[in-house]
Design a protein around this motif. Sequence first.
Motif, PDB file in Angstrom:
ATOM      1  N   ALA A  45      32.254  46.648  32.764  1.00  0.00           N
ATOM      2  CA  ALA A  45      31.663  46.201  34.030  1.00  0.00           C
ATOM      3  C   ALA A  45      32.718  46.173  35.128  1.00  0.00           C
ATOM      4  O   ALA A  45      32.466  46.614  36.254  1.00  0.00           O
ATOM      5  CB  ALA A  45      31.023  44.823  33.865  1.00  0.00           C
ATOM      6  N   HIS A  46      33.896  45.691  34.800  1.00  0.00           N
ATOM      7  CA  HIS A  46      34.986  45.650  35.780  1.00  0.00           C
ATOM      8  C   HIS A  46      35.420  47.064  36.176  1.00  0.00           C
ATOM      9  O   HIS A  46      35.570  47.368  37.357  1.00  0.00           O
ATOM     10  CB  HIS A  46      36.175  44.864  35.208  1.00  0.00           C
ATOM     11  CG  HIS A  46      37.369  44.881  36.088  1.00  0.00           C
ATOM     12  ND1 HIS A  46      37.445  44.146  37.252  1.00  0.00           N
ATOM     13  CD2 HIS A  46      38.536  45.566  35.990  1.00  0.00           C
ATOM     14  CE1 HIS A  46      38.605  44.381  37.833  1.00  0.00           C
ATOM     15  NE2 HIS A  46      39.289  45.246  37.085  1.00  0.00           N
ATOM     16  N   GLU A  47      35.582  47.921  35.177  1.00  0.00           N
ATOM     17  CA  GLU A  47      36.018  49.294  35.445  1.00  0.00           C
ATOM     18  C   GLU A  47      34.960  50.080  36.216  1.00  0.00           C
ATOM     19  O   GLU A  47      35.296  50.915  37.057  1.00  0.00           O
ATOM     20  CB  GLU A  47      36.358  50.016  34.144  1.00  0.00           C
ATOM     21  CG  GLU A  47      37.614  49.497  33.487  1.00  0.00           C
ATOM     22  CD  GLU A  47      37.899  50.169  32.161  1.00  0.00           C
ATOM     23  OE1 GLU A  47      37.483  51.332  31.968  1.00  0.00           O
ATOM     24  OE2 GLU A  47      38.542  49.524  31.313  1.00  0.00           O
ATOM     25  N   SER A  48      33.687  49.827  35.925  1.00  0.00           N
ATOM     26  CA  SER A  48      32.632  50.583  36.601  1.00  0.00           C
ATOM     27  C   SER A  48      32.614  50.322  38.101  1.00  0.00           C
ATOM     28  O   SER A  48      32.241  51.198  38.881  1.00  0.00           O
ATOM     29  CB  SER A  48      31.266  50.277  35.987  1.00  0.00           C
ATOM     30  OG  SER A  48      30.869  48.954  36.291  1.00  0.00           O
ATOM     31  N   ALA A  49      33.052  49.137  38.499  1.00  0.00           N
ATOM     32  CA  ALA A  49      33.095  48.812  39.924  1.00  0.00           C
ATOM     33  C   ALA A  49      34.162  49.622  40.665  1.00  0.00           C
ATOM     34  O   ALA A  49      34.099  49.754  41.885  1.00  0.00           O
ATOM     35  CB  ALA A  49      33.347  47.319  40.109  1.00  0.00           C
ATOM     36  N   THR A  50      35.118  50.197  39.932  1.00  0.00           N
ATOM     37  CA  THR A  50      36.207  50.946  40.565  1.00  0.00           C
ATOM     38  C   THR A  50      35.992  52.458  40.539  1.00  0.00           C
ATOM     39  O   THR A  50      36.806  53.205  41.077  1.00  0.00           O
ATOM     40  CB  THR A  50      37.552  50.637  39.866  1.00  0.00           C
ATOM     41  OG1 THR A  50      37.524  51.138  38.534  1.00  0.00           O
ATOM     42  CG2 THR A  50      37.832  49.132  39.855  1.00  0.00           C
ATOM     43  N   LEU A  51      34.908  52.914  39.915  1.00  0.00           N
ATOM     44  CA  LEU A  51      34.661  54.354  39.804  1.00  0.00           C
ATOM     45  C   LEU A  51      34.192  54.936  41.131  1.00  0.00           C
ATOM     46  O   LEU A  51      33.356  54.342  41.811  1.00  0.00           O
ATOM     47  CB  LEU A  51      33.591  54.635  38.748  1.00  0.00           C
ATOM     48  CG  LEU A  51      33.897  54.248  37.305  1.00  0.00           C
ATOM     49  CD1 LEU A  51      32.695  54.547  36.422  1.00  0.00           C
ATOM     50  CD2 LEU A  51      35.132  54.972  36.797  1.00  0.00           C
ATOM     51  N   ASP A  52      34.717  56.106  41.457  1.00  0.00           N
ATOM     52  CA  ASP A  52      34.177  56.805  42.624  1.00  0.00           C
ATOM     53  C   ASP A  52      32.943  57.596  42.181  1.00  0.00           C
ATOM     54  O   ASP A  52      32.599  57.618  40.996  1.00  0.00           O
ATOM     55  CB  ASP A  52      35.239  57.703  43.281  1.00  0.00           C
ATOM     56  CG  ASP A  52      35.745  58.832  42.384  1.00  0.00           C
ATOM     57  OD1 ASP A  52      34.978  59.309  41.517  1.00  0.00           O
ATOM     58  OD2 ASP A  52      36.900  59.257  42.563  1.00  0.00           O
ATOM     59  N   ALA A  53      32.282  58.255  43.104  1.00  0.00           N
ATOM     60  CA  ALA A  53      31.027  58.952  42.800  1.00  0.00           C
ATOM     61  C   ALA A  53      31.212  60.034  41.736  1.00  0.00           C
ATOM     62  O   ALA A  53      30.371  60.176  40.836  1.00  0.00           O
ATOM     63  CB  ALA A  53      30.439  59.556  44.077  1.00  0.00           C
ATOM     64  N   ALA A  54      32.291  60.788  41.788  1.00  0.00           N
ATOM     65  CA  ALA A  54      32.526  61.856  40.822  1.00  0.00           C
ATOM     66  C   ALA A  54      32.775  61.289  39.423  1.00  0.00           C
ATOM     67  O   ALA A  54      32.259  61.812  38.426  1.00  0.00           O
ATOM     68  CB  ALA A  54      33.702  62.727  41.254  1.00  0.00           C
ATOM     69  N   GLN A  55      33.556  60.219  39.343  1.00  0.00           N
ATOM     70  CA  GLN A  55      33.828  59.592  38.049  1.00  0.00           C
ATOM     71  C   GLN A  55      32.536  59.009  37.462  1.00  0.00           C
ATOM     72  O   GLN A  55      32.264  59.147  36.273  1.00  0.00           O
ATOM     73  CB  GLN A  55      34.875  58.486  38.199  1.00  0.00           C
ATOM     74  CG  GLN A  55      36.248  59.008  38.539  1.00  0.00           C
ATOM     75  CD  GLN A  55      37.189  57.895  38.960  1.00  0.00           C
ATOM     76  OE1 GLN A  55      36.797  56.950  39.663  1.00  0.00           O
ATOM     77  NE2 GLN A  55      38.442  58.003  38.554  1.00  0.00           N
ATOM     78  N   ARG A  56      31.754  58.383  38.308  1.00  0.00           N
ATOM     79  CA  ARG A  56      30.487  57.804  37.863  1.00  0.00           C
ATOM     80  C   ARG A  56      29.547  58.904  37.364  1.00  0.00           C
ATOM     81  O   ARG A  56      28.886  58.749  36.343  1.00  0.00           O
ATOM     82  CB  ARG A  56      29.855  57.006  38.991  1.00  0.00           C
ATOM     83  CG  ARG A  56      28.637  56.226  38.560  1.00  0.00           C
ATOM     84  CD  ARG A  56      28.184  55.253  39.658  1.00  0.00           C
ATOM     85  NE  ARG A  56      27.033  54.540  39.217  1.00  0.00           N
ATOM     86  CZ  ARG A  56      27.041  53.419  38.500  1.00  0.00           C
ATOM     87  NH1 ARG A  56      28.181  52.888  38.143  1.00  0.00           N
ATOM     88  NH2 ARG A  56      25.920  52.833  38.142  1.00  0.00           N
TER      89      ARG A  56
END
Length: 127
Positions: A45-56
């Motif tokens: 959950a913490h890491e997902s907040a830092t993902l940019d659109a391409a990473q997501r």
Amino acid sequence: MATNGHSHEQGLRVHHLANLGGLVAIAGLDREPPDFLLGALLSVAHESATLDAAQRARVVATGRARLEERATSKRAWKSWSRAKELHSVTLSSAQVREIIEALHEHAPENSAQLIASLSAFAHGVDA
């Protein structure tokens, strides 16, 4: 409208939570202890907040591919099991023990040996 004392919304919530549990199982985390699992989910959950659109998008593509692979596998298994007239049954160790004893056989005390014993009996082999 309430069914079995639960509202429709509660039923939908339970279904949603069961689906989430299924995702945990697909990821291979269903045998982890609850504290580890929660810690892992909090980390994600913490890491997902830092993902940019391409990473997501890459994460989504990985998950979608696994879900599609699983759906294909499930369809193939269902087709095969229907053709073979297989039935899925979940029994407790006590129930398996009762079946073995109803067949006038000695049921092993060790629960891990119950299925092997039942299978051996079904195939006419000494357990």
